[in-house]
Design a protein around this motif. Structure first.
Motif, mmCIF file in Angstrom:
data_model
loop_
_atom_site.group_PDB
_atom_site.id
_atom_site.type_symbol
_atom_site.label_atom_id
_atom_site.label_comp_id
_atom_site.label_asym_id
_atom_site.label_seq_id
_atom_site.Cartn_x
_atom_site.Cartn_y
_atom_site.Cartn_z
ATOM 1 N N ILE A 1 -24.656 48.441 31.944
ATOM 2 C CA ILE A 1 -23.628 48.751 30.939
ATOM 3 C C ILE A 1 -22.332 48.015 31.264
ATOM 4 N N TYR A 2 -21.997 47.968 32.548
ATOM 5 C CA TYR A 2 -20.784 47.236 32.957
ATOM 6 C C TYR A 2 -20.882 45.756 32.588
ATOM 7 N N LYS A 3 -22.041 45.141 32.811
ATOM 8 C CA LYS A 3 -22.179 43.711 32.507
ATOM 9 C C LYS A 3 -22.032 43.446 31.014
ATOM 10 N N THR B 1 -12.260 44.594 37.550
ATOM 11 C CA THR B 1 -12.635 44.428 38.957
ATOM 12 C C THR B 1 -12.774 45.770 39.654
ATOM 13 N N ALA B 2 -11.853 46.689 39.361
ATOM 14 C CA ALA B 2 -11.910 48.007 40.011
ATOM 15 C C ALA B 2 -13.168 48.771 39.604
ATOM 16 N N TRP B 3 -13.596 48.618 38.361
ATOM 17 C CA TRP B 3 -14.816 49.298 37.901
ATOM 18 C C TRP B 3 -16.038 48.747 38.630
ATOM 19 N N GLU B 4 -16.106 47.407 38.773
ATOM 20 C CA GLU B 4 -17.238 46.815 39.489
ATOM 21 C C GLU B 4 -17.262 47.263 40.948
ATOM 22 N N LEU C 1 -12.533 56.371 34.341
ATOM 23 C CA LEU C 1 -13.333 55.852 35.445
ATOM 24 C C LEU C 1 -12.439 55.168 36.465
ATOM 25 N N THR C 2 -11.570 54.317 35.984
ATOM 26 C CA THR C 2 -10.540 53.664 36.786
ATOM 27 C C THR C 2 -9.257 53.719 35.959
ATOM 28 N N PRO C 3 -8.130 53.347 36.521
ATOM 29 C CA PRO C 3 -6.903 53.348 35.715
ATOM 30 C C PRO C 3 -6.979 52.486 34.462
ATOM 31 N N LEU C 4 -7.938 51.539 34.378
ATOM 32 C CA LEU C 4 -8.020 50.634 33.232
ATOM 33 C C LEU C 4 -9.291 50.815 32.411
ATOM 34 N N VAL C 5 -10.138 51.796 32.743
ATOM 35 C CA VAL C 5 -11.373 52.040 32.001
ATOM 36 C C VAL C 5 -11.446 53.530 31.689
#
Length: 575
Positions: free
Chosen positions: A268-270, A283-286, A375-379
């Motif tokens: 899903i991330y890809k 990058t933080a999500w990966e 999930l992260t500050p940007l997701v």
């Protein structure tokens, strides 16, 4: 001292009349009637009811809107219920696998309600009146088409406007939409009108997630994925397995199951990264996904959080007013999760998060509110309540899809008959035909399963048919005891050999690795039935006290013949 007033007896008959009078004066919901017409003059022929209503608390406004987001469907009449009871005694025949090939014909000519046009100058009250009027006209138009015979029989669909407002908010709020479907019923849970609205009207990206792939044969998964790629070229397909039963030893998800879930999360991330193309830093999500892959369980990440990560916003008075979408607002990627009830949206969100942040249950309508999780500050993720879209799907099949709560079924025989026509229940459950019947029918299967499991009524010790039928339906919904009702794409039987030799079958098999291999000593015996119930196991639920699959989670072997411990004369025979 003043004498106390003598208490006047209040009979049950008076109480019943009082409740009936209140029900008649209340009338139908406000969006099903206009201000000019009364309840008697309404054009709505059917009655509606909310499912699993909770009692209002006395004093205060804490639980004022406790039933605001409940599932709401049309209620069957007495004549239809009596007909369903009679159908339960009719014999049925097992159909061929070719008759389980389905396409999107059940959604032909059916759309779904969308938010009516609005402007920023309108007040909240004006928007509310406009949306109520639009939804009433939408429902009335569907009923007129059905009465005129222009369309097929209309299936059960969501009649609660508040739930549709949650969907509208998620569609407006999100940058990428995840459409989660149960791969066992892929086309039955994917409305083409929703895909067309997202791609062509909203001009947004969408990803379809095939959930519960561990319950379906690998070549069937490959066939469904190819069907969606040919039918919807702009829609990427991602496999996911969040529906993992416990092992017989009662252990929870193991490392292999954890890696399988995280592999789906990484896919899903890809796809999201391919859509974003560097406009948002992922990058933080990966990095978070790689950390989760190195952990053995999802639960150990409870202490790994930032100031923003893990924030869960749930409110009973959530704002569902129109929202003007801004792509990647404040540099944050917003991912929305939508789909039918009981397809695993909350389980997917917990896997994306890396730990449990959303309550999970197999009861349709468990998720009540539009929720946001960082999930992260940007997701950011948005979880939408499950909605049943208008279609011509048979009502008996909707129960097996998980769209209607099994516990709320008035008569379960029609759904059990549909299941018996597609699966050889006597062979799978190793049932013996009761003496009172000559052929297998829905009632005969219920009685046979009730005798085998010991489901008997309290006073007369007769087989509890309703309990047995509901138990079988719950096991099918959970995919237990080989009761996996799966459908196939068009022309699947003609090309079965092609799909069995397909190059992608090995990839799916690798993803579907069995979590735990049981020793042979533990699998001996009849594994086609589950261990006997107790009063506690009927209400046991991992995450919710109203789990739709209260069928026993822990499977145990049962001998084909009745155990000796149940025979009170066994000791005398030994002597």
């Amino acid at each position: 001292m003043p004498q106390q007033r003598r208490k006047v007896a209040f009979s049950g008959k008076k109480k019943k009349d009082q409740m009936l009078q209140k029900r008649n004066t209340k009338g139908p919901p406000k969006y099903l009637r206009s201000t000019q017409e009364s309840y008697e003059d309404s054009d709505v022929p059917e009655t509606t009811r909310k499912l699993m209503e909770q009692p209002f608390a006395r004093g205060g406004n804490r639980n004022k809107n406790v039933n605001r987001y409940n599932l709401q469907f049309y209620q069957e009449g007495k004549k239809e219920l009596e007909q369903m009871k009679q159908e339960g005694f009719k014999p049925f025949e097992v159909l061929s696998p070719a008759q389980r090939e389905v396409d999107d014909r059940y959604f032909a000519g059916c759309d779904f309600p969308v938010r009516p046009p609005w402007t920023l100058t309108e007040s909240k009250e004006q928007l509310d009146r406009t949306e109520n009027r639009y939804f009433k006209e939408y429902v009335d138009e569907l009923q007129k088409k059905q009465r005129a015979g222009d369309s097929k029989e209309l299936s059960l669909f969501e009649l609660n406007l508040e739930t549709w407002r949650q969907l509208w908010r998620v569609l407006e709020f999100s940058d990428i939409l995840l459409i989660i479907v149960d791969v066992r019923y892929a086309t039955l849970m994917f409305p083409p009108s929703l895909y067309d609205y997202i791609i062509n009207t909203l001009k947004k990206h969408a990803i379809v997630v095939f959930n519960k792939v561990d319950l379906v044969e690998p070549h069937v998964v490959v066939a469904w994925r190819q069907y969606f790629r040919d039918r919807y070229p702009q829609l990427p397909v991602v496999l996911f397995a969040s529906f993992l039963p416990r092992s017989r030893k009662g252990s929870q998800r193991g490392p292999q199951a954890h890696r399988r879930s995280m592999e789906g999360v990484y896919n899903i991330y890809k796809e999201c990264q391919r859509y974003v193309q560097g406009e948002v830093d992922l990058t933080a999500w990966e990095q978070k996904i790689r950390e989760d892959m190195r952990s053995d369980q999802l639960d150990i990440l409870d202490d790994i959080s930032t100031a923003v990560e893990g924030e869960l916003k749930i409110s009973s008075s959530i704002d569902t007013t129109p929202h003007e979408h801004v792509k990647y607002h404040s540099g944050v990627l917003t991912i929305g999760c939508i789909g039918f009830p009981n397809v695993g949206k909350s389980s997917l969100i917990n896997a994306l998060k890396g730990r449990k942040v959303v309550s999970v249950s197999r009861t349709p309508g468990h998720t009540k509110h539009f929720q946001t999780i960082f999930l992260t500050p940007l997701v950011r993720l948005c979880d939408c309540p499950g909605l049943v879209f208008p279609s011509s799907t048979p009502k008996s099949l909707q129960v097996l899809l998980g769209s209607f709560p099994i516990s709320q079924l008035a008569v379960p025989y029609r759904s059990l008959k549909f299941l018996g026509e597609h699966l050889n229940l006597p062979q799978l459950l190793r049932l013996h035909l009761p003496e009172d019947y000559d052929e297998w029918s829905a009632v005969a299967i219920s009685d046979a399963w009730a005798y085998k499991r010991g489901f008997l009524t309290a006073k007369a010790a007769r087989p509890d048919r309703y309990r047995a039928a509901n138990h079988i339906l719950r096991m099918c919904l959970a995919g237990q005891q080989l009761l996996v009702l799966q459908f196939y794409p068009p022309e699947f039987e003609e090309r079965r050999e092609h799909w069995l030799r397909h190059t992608d079958v090995a990839e799916v098999k690798k993803y579907q690795q069995v979590e735990l291999e049981e020793p042979e000593s533990e699998t001996n015996g009849d594994t086609s039935s589950v261990c006997s119930d107790t009063a506690d196991s009927e209400d046991e639920d991992e995450d919710s006290s109203n789990d739709e699959t209260n069928a026993d989670e822990d499977e145990c072997a049962i001998e084909e013949d009745a155990p000796r411990s149940r025979n009170v004369f066994a000791l005398l025979e030994d002597d």
